[in-house]
Design a protein around this motif. Structure first.
Motif, PDB file in Angstrom:
ATOM      1  N   ASP A 176       2.175   8.073   0.987  1.00 15.29           N
ATOM      2  CA  ASP A 176       2.133   6.772   0.317  1.00 15.29           C
ATOM      3  C   ASP A 176       0.809   6.686  -0.451  1.00 15.29           C
ATOM      4  O   ASP A 176      -0.266   6.772   0.151  1.00 15.29           O
ATOM      5  CB  ASP A 176       2.248   5.668   1.378  1.00 15.29           C
ATOM      6  N   HIS A 179      -1.526   3.945   0.672  1.00 14.68           N
ATOM      7  CA  HIS A 179      -2.082   4.220   2.005  1.00 14.68           C
ATOM      8  C   HIS A 179      -3.136   5.331   1.974  1.00 14.68           C
ATOM      9  O   HIS A 179      -4.193   5.189   2.591  1.00 14.68           O
ATOM     10  CB  HIS A 179      -0.971   4.609   2.994  1.00 14.68           C
ATOM     11  N   ASP A 224      -4.125  -1.720   3.249  1.00 16.79           N
ATOM     12  CA  ASP A 224      -2.674  -1.660   3.076  1.00 16.79           C
ATOM     13  C   ASP A 224      -2.100  -2.897   2.400  1.00 16.79           C
ATOM     14  O   ASP A 224      -1.243  -3.577   2.955  1.00 16.79           O
ATOM     15  CB  ASP A 224      -1.972  -1.394   4.425  1.00 16.79           C
ATOM     16  N   HIS A 226      -0.181  -3.523  -1.073  1.00 20.06           N
ATOM     17  CA  HIS A 226       0.376  -2.847  -2.253  1.00 20.06           C
ATOM     18  C   HIS A 226       0.207  -3.707  -3.498  1.00 20.06           C
ATOM     19  O   HIS A 226       0.263  -4.930  -3.420  1.00 20.06           O
ATOM     20  CB  HIS A 226       1.867  -2.574  -2.055  1.00 20.06           C
TER      21      HIS A 226
HETATM   22 ZN    ZN Z   1       2.051  -0.089   3.029  1.00 18.39          ZN
END
Ligand code: ZN
Ligand code: FE
Ligand code: FE
Length: 277
Positions: A176, A179, A224, A226
């Motif tokens: 990710d 992340h 975290d 987005h």
């Molecule tokens: Zn996330």
């Protein structure tokens, strides 16, 4: 060709997700196997699953990703939480076989003060209890931001989990971008260096999917949160380098950006326009 899609709601069923993906210009997608808070899954309709499989073949879809509820914790402190995670994931893996050969992604877990080593052990024990040699699904550990006591924000931790799983050939990694950046890996200025490190510690052959997200916070923030493509600290140029990197460009990319469907369609089209293949 770039394989890209977004996270979709599964409320209207499997085939409906496939059709929605096509409408958005996608050739892959992700969905939650059940309510993200982890309640009971809806009854699975084998005909609906088969209709999705047929559509995916017809439209040359890349692998799709089923995402486990993010509240599951294979390394919770209480045994009942660990057992609940195992049982839910085992049921998800049973259901996954109605769409054979796809990807099942989950958050490794939070060790909640027991320590990284204890967390890694519980996660591997859990996987060893639910993986079977016959399954066609590949189970992915998601790279985490390192918020709270999350396990899996360092490549070394993910490697240790993989090493302790007996059926390792059924396991892979989903990277990710939000992340890993939050975890402290500088994919903005040194994508090559980060991927070289990934290859040295885990092996790029284990990387099976990418979550393509911008991040509201700078590298190393461990938050975290987005962001939409180009509206965060990673930026459009760095994310374009991710989809075009020779080590990554054949993987399925899934957007988990804060968007409604028109926003997803626009980001899919943007990333396709920036793809050089
Ligand atoms: Zn996330
Ligand atoms: Fe996730
Ligand atoms: Fe993700």
């Amino acid at each position: 060709m770039l394989h890209i899609g977004c996270h979709l709601s599964s409320s209207k069923g499997y085939a409906a997700m496939g059709r929605q993906a096509v409408e958005l210009g996608a050739d892959t997608f992700q969905f939650f196997t059940r309510n993200p808070r982890g309640s009971r899954a809806k009854e699975l309709d084998p005909d609906d699953a088969q209709a999705l499989v047929a559509l995916m073949q017809e439209r040359h879809f890349a692998h799709i990703i089923a995402h486990a509820p993010y509240t599951l914790n294979l390394c919770g402190a209480e045994e009942k939480n660990r057992t609940f995670a195992r049982e839910t994931m085992a049921d998800d893996l049973y259901r996954m076989e109605f769409t054979p050969g796809q990807l099942y992604n989950f958050h490794p877990g939070s060790h909640v003060g027991q320590g990284i080593e204890a967390g890694i052990n519980f996660i591997a024990d859990g996987l060893n209890a639910i993986l079977s040699p016959e399954q066609t699904t590949t189970v992915l550990l998601e790279t985490m931001a390192g918020k709270g006591s999350e396990v899996g924000s360092r490549f070394e931790e993910l490697r240790e989990i993989l090493d302790r799983v007996h059926l390792g050939s059924h396991m892979g990694i989903c990277l990710d971008t939000c992340h890993v950046s939050d975890a402290g890996y500088d994919i903005i200025h040194d994508l090559d260096g980060v991927l070289t490190e990934f290859d040295r510690i885990i092996g790029l052959q284990r990387l099976k999917a990418i979550h393509l997200n911008d991040s509201l916070n700078p590298t190393g923030a461990h938050k975290d949160r987005h962001a939409k493509i180009g509206e965060g600290c990673i930026g459009t140029d760095a994310l374009a380098r991710v989809v075009n990197h020779p080590a990554l460009r054949d993987l399925p990319f899934v957007l988990e950006t804060p968007n409604e469907l028109p926003g997803y369609a626009a980001e899919i089209s943007l990333m396709r326009s920036l793809s050089i293949t």
